[in-house]
Scaffold this active site. Structure first.
Site, PDB file in Angstrom:
ATOM      1  N   ASP A 125      16.860 -13.456   7.350  1.00 42.87           N
ATOM      2  CA  ASP A 125      15.443 -13.856   7.053  1.00 42.87           C
ATOM      3  C   ASP A 125      15.934 -15.170   6.257  1.00 42.87           C
ATOM      4  OD1 ASP A 125      12.779 -14.337   6.177  1.00 42.87           O
ATOM      5  OD2 ASP A 125      12.555 -12.258   6.581  1.00 42.87           O
ATOM      6  N   GLY A 138       1.792 -12.411   6.700  1.00 43.62           N
ATOM      7  CA  GLY A 138       2.822 -12.846   7.958  1.00 43.62           C
ATOM      8  C   GLY A 138       3.772 -12.031   8.303  1.00 43.62           C
ATOM      9  N   LYS A 164      10.937 -17.314  -9.337  1.00 37.80           N
ATOM     10  CA  LYS A 164      10.944 -18.625 -10.169  1.00 37.80           C
ATOM     11  C   LYS A 164       9.865 -18.939 -10.906  1.00 37.80           C
ATOM     12  CE  LYS A 164      12.325 -23.348 -10.383  1.00 37.80           C
ATOM     13  NZ  LYS A 164      13.175 -24.396  -9.628  1.00 37.80           N
ATOM     14  N   HIS A 195      38.784  19.264 -15.386  1.00 39.81           N
ATOM     15  CA  HIS A 195      38.985  17.973 -16.141  1.00 39.81           C
ATOM     16  C   HIS A 195      39.796  16.914 -15.250  1.00 39.81           C
ATOM     17  CE1 HIS A 195      37.316  19.922 -19.323  1.00 39.81           C
ATOM     18  NE2 HIS A 195      38.274  20.390 -19.907  1.00 39.81           N
ATOM     19  N   ARG A 202      11.115 -19.109  13.678  1.00 37.46           N
ATOM     20  CA  ARG A 202      12.154 -19.523  12.355  1.00 37.46           C
ATOM     21  C   ARG A 202      11.433 -20.261  11.481  1.00 37.46           C
ATOM     22  NH1 ARG A 202      18.507 -20.701  14.252  1.00 37.46           N
ATOM     23  NH2 ARG A 202      18.877 -18.749  15.122  1.00 37.46           N
ATOM     24  N   VAL A 203      10.461 -20.976  12.005  1.00 34.47           N
ATOM     25  CA  VAL A 203       9.723 -22.005  10.905  1.00 34.47           C
ATOM     26  C   VAL A 203       8.145 -21.558  11.073  1.00 34.47           C
ATOM     27  CG1 VAL A 203       8.888 -24.292  10.488  1.00 34.47           C
ATOM     28  CG2 VAL A 203      11.292 -24.052  11.365  1.00 34.47           C
ATOM     29  N   LYS A 204       7.662 -20.954   9.795  1.00 35.92           N
ATOM     30  CA  LYS A 204       6.198 -20.479   9.831  1.00 35.92           C
ATOM     31  C   LYS A 204       5.829 -20.709   8.736  1.00 35.92           C
ATOM     32  CE  LYS A 204       5.634 -16.606  11.934  1.00 35.92           C
ATOM     33  NZ  LYS A 204       6.057 -14.996  12.014  1.00 35.92           N
ATOM     34  N   THR A 205       6.445 -20.186   7.621  1.00 31.12           N
ATOM     35  CA  THR A 205       5.870 -20.311   6.032  1.00 31.12           C
ATOM     36  C   THR A 205       6.531 -21.361   5.143  1.00 31.12           C
ATOM     37  OG1 THR A 205       7.413 -18.555   5.391  1.00 31.12           O
ATOM     38  CG2 THR A 205       5.181 -17.906   5.982  1.00 31.12           C
TER      39      THR A 205
END
Length: 523
Positions: free
Chosen positions: A209, A106, A221, A362, A146-149
């Site tokens: 994203d 995707g 997780k 130094h 914006r809304v897919k997965t």
């Protein structure tokens, strides 16, 4: 439902950028064409590679969708990429693992990374065949992608714990199959907002994203059951692990840790950008410094200490110059102390507008000189303290050309007039081709760095036990100040110029060091 496809057959995809595909064991010879939604699978010959197309129907257990002719367990990999590097390698490797792999791809051409035709060609060349991921979610993408997965059929398959019976029963009851591998990288937010041409605020917002970020965190997780990959450099190790040739129980935790590093850096860039766009205070209630490993060092300040050098990936440091971003043209690898000394020399020489040479030992400047003739400035800087200069760092704020390179190579130690001066590092903003060639011939060990002047207006951080001290960088120059003579004797004009020169030097020396200056040279 079974479909078959030739290794190089044409795929006719719709406008969506999400797909499902997998390879299965060989089947008998089949002739014909299968149409599945907007995907066309071409007719086959006996030597063609069979492909299994998964159509995820609601409330149908996954087991009922699999062919009864095979008892093999099918693993699923979800791939959502804005960076297509090594995609063919990854897809080929997964397909070559045979029946154990199903792929979901995707977000493959986010922000015009490449178009549908390029995607088709890339996948076809890899022998990978696809169908629309909407078959998995039973829902079209919406709100301009914006809304897919963001769907239970995706995230349920990632987050379900395989060791909890009620989790697996819940998946089965809703016809959701598990994902075992998640390969994601995010919209190129950092590259977009840090580009030289800039970006409109709303375009920056659209490059944040959401779905990919959520996929990464969900997989990380549940890393006990899901392998999450965010870096193309980890593709080979992933494939070896799936083959069973890399047997390391810590591998999944390593990938999860790297995934959370990835999302943390991503969120840090967004926070910094919002603060900048909003004109926020540098001293905000929370500071996150995004560091990226440049290289491991042989050791630290002492041989028993491990060490590394990191790039500062903060948005304020993009193309801001400095020693950490320097290009090394020649010599041994830089050490921890080399970096400290080179930074001290470069910070000091960058203060001056006239041709200047600074020699550091130094972290303390032991010789500084400014002259119209950079060759004379170099000689005077070394003569200020030739004992300390030997084995030190020499820095210039002008190009090292052929003449200067010869002088660096041949100049004799003023203490005996015979020994060639030896340096650990030479650093300058530019080198001519001939000058670089000459310096390379001075010593195989001589480190030659090319650096850009570090921009002003940055925060200066210093670590203390349990915390950090933060202050504005000391960017004041004599031109920014109004000097007042407090003694009865009035300073001559040349004495004021010497005081201004000394002022630029003294901020770079450490406690108990002093600066004595005359005629734009320190002693």
């Amino acid at each position: 439902m079974l479909g078959l496809a030739a290794p190089n057959s044409r795929i006719c995809c719709g406008s969506s950028s999400s797909f499902v595909f997998s390879a299965l064991p060989s089947f008998p010879k089949v002739q014909g064409t299968v149409l599945l939604g907007s995907v066309r699978l071409a007719s086959l010959q006996s030597n063609l590679k069979p492909i299994k197309v998964i159509s995820m129907a609601a409330n149908v257990p996954v087991s009922e969708l699999e062919s009864s002719s095979t008892s093999l367990t099918t693993k699923q990999a979800l791939i959502s990429l804005s960076d297509k590097r090594e995609l063919a390698f990854l897809g080929n490797g997964l397909i070559n693992l045979g029946s154990n792999i199903v792929l979901v791809i995707g977000d493959l051409f986010i922000q015009n990374c490449f178009n549908l035709e390029e995607l088709q060609l890339l996948l076809e060349n890899a022998g990978i065949y696809v169908t629309n991921v909407e078959e998995v979610t039973h829902f079209p993408e919406m709100l301009d992608g914006r809304v897919k997965t963001l769907h239970p059929n995706v995230h349920g398959g990632i987050l379900a714990r395989r060791d909890l019976k009620h989790h697996m029963e819940a998946l089965s009851g809703h016809g959701i199959s598990t994902f075992d591998v998640v390969v994601v990288n995010l919209y190129p937010f950092y590259d977009k907002v840090s580009s030289p041409e800039g970006i409109e605020f709303q375009e920056g917002i659209e490059n944040i994203d959401i779905g990919g970020h959520t996929l990464i965190r969900a997989a990380a997780k549940n890393h006990k059951d899901v392998l999450v990959v965010v870096d193309p450099q980890d593709y080979p190790a992933l494939l070896e692990f799936l083959k069973g040739t890399l047997d390391d129980p810590r591998f999944s935790r390593y990938l999860a840790s790297k995934a959370f590093d990835h999302t943390t850096a991503y969120d840090s860039a967004i926070s910094q950008w919002f603060r900048k766009e909003n004109g926020g205070d540098q001293f905000s209630s929370s500071l996150t410094i995004n560091l990226s490993l440049k290289s491991l060092l042989r050791y630290g300040e002492n041989p028993h200490q491990k060490a590394g050098v990191y790039h500062d990936k903060s948005l304020s440091e993009v193309n801001a110059g400095g020693v950490a971003a320097a290009v090394q043209h020649h010599g041994m690898e830089m050490s921890y102390n080399n970096y400290l000394d080179a930074d001290a020399a470069w910070s000091c020489v960058s203060e001056f507008t006239h041709p200047t040479c600074v020699v550091v030992k130094h972290t303390n400047p032991c010789g500084v000189a400014s002259r119209d003739d950079i060759l004379e400035a170099y000689r005077l800087a070394v003569q200020a303290d030739p004992v300390s200069a030997y084995g030190g760092i020499v820095a210039f704020n002008v190009e090292v050309d052929e003449a200067l390179a010869k002088e660096i190579r041949e100049f004799r130690n003023p203490t005996d007039g015979e020994t060639r001066m030896f340096y650990e590092v030479v650093i300058a903003p530019k080198y001519s081709q001939k000058g670089l060639e000459i310096l390379r011939g001075k010593s195989k060990k001589l480190r030659i760095l090319e650096a850009k002047k570090h921009e002003k207006g940055k925060l200066s951080l210093r670590q203390i036990g349990g915390g950090w001290l933060v202050q504005e960088s000391d960017d004041l120059t004599p031109e920014d100040m109004d000097f007042k003579v407090m003694s009865e004797k009035k300073a001559l004009e040349n004495e004021l110029r010497d005081a201004e020169f000394a002022w630029l030097c003294v901020k770079h020396v450490k406690s108990n060091a002093i600066v004595i200056a005359k005629v734009n040279q320190n002693f």
